[in-house]
Design a protein around this motif. Structure first.
Motif, PDB file in Angstrom:
ATOM      1  N   LYS A  41       0.844  -1.197   0.000  1.00  0.00           N
ATOM      2  CA  LYS A  41       0.000   0.000   0.000  1.00  0.00           C
ATOM      3  C   LYS A  41       0.878   1.246   0.000  1.00  0.00           C
ATOM      4  O   LYS A  41       1.917   1.274   0.654  1.00  0.00           O
ATOM      5  N   TYR A  60       5.993   2.954   0.242  1.00  0.00           N
ATOM      6  CA  TYR A  60       5.031   1.857   0.391  1.00  0.00           C
ATOM      7  C   TYR A  60       5.207   1.142   1.721  1.00  0.00           C
ATOM      8  O   TYR A  60       6.303   1.099   2.281  1.00  0.00           O
ATOM      9  N   GLY A  63       0.574  -3.913   3.741  1.00  0.00           N
ATOM     10  CA  GLY A  63      -0.784  -3.800   4.253  1.00  0.00           C
ATOM     11  C   GLY A  63      -1.144  -4.876   5.258  1.00  0.00           C
ATOM     12  O   GLY A  63      -2.151  -4.769   5.948  1.00  0.00           O
TER      13      GLY A  63
END
Ligand code: SF4
Length: 85
Positions: A41, A60, A63
């Motif tokens: 994510k 990033y 997640g």
């Protein structure tokens, strides 16, 4: 739990030192997998966590475990929660 904390500290130390306890090549190989993972994510921390060495995961996080990928891929103790690497 202590193992996970050590892995997180190791990852952050490596990130700030511009190094990797698994070697830069392996960290980059892990990053390639993460960069195409459905669980990766994009966070708003890109501006404060630049990653010139491994740019494809800059900003990033995972997640699943919520770790910034720039620290996770650099840690020898970190294990991908989905066993992708
Ligand atoms: S650590 Fe594993 S689950 Fe998380 S983004 Fe990378 S490949 Fe995906």
């Amino acid at each position: 739990m202590q193992k996970e904390i050590k892995a997180i500290i190791d990852g952050w130390r490596n990130y700030f030192q511009g190094s990797s306890s698994v070697g830069l090549t392996l960290a980059q190989e892990r990053a390639v997998i993460c960069s195409t993972c459905e669980y990766a994510k994009y966070g708003k921390h890109a501006a404060i966590l630049p990653d010139a060495q491994i740019g494809n995961i800059q900003g990033y996080y995972c997640g699943v475990c919520k770790c910034p990928l720039s620290t996770a891929v650099r840690s020898s103790g970190y294990e991908c929660p989905k066993n992708k690497w």
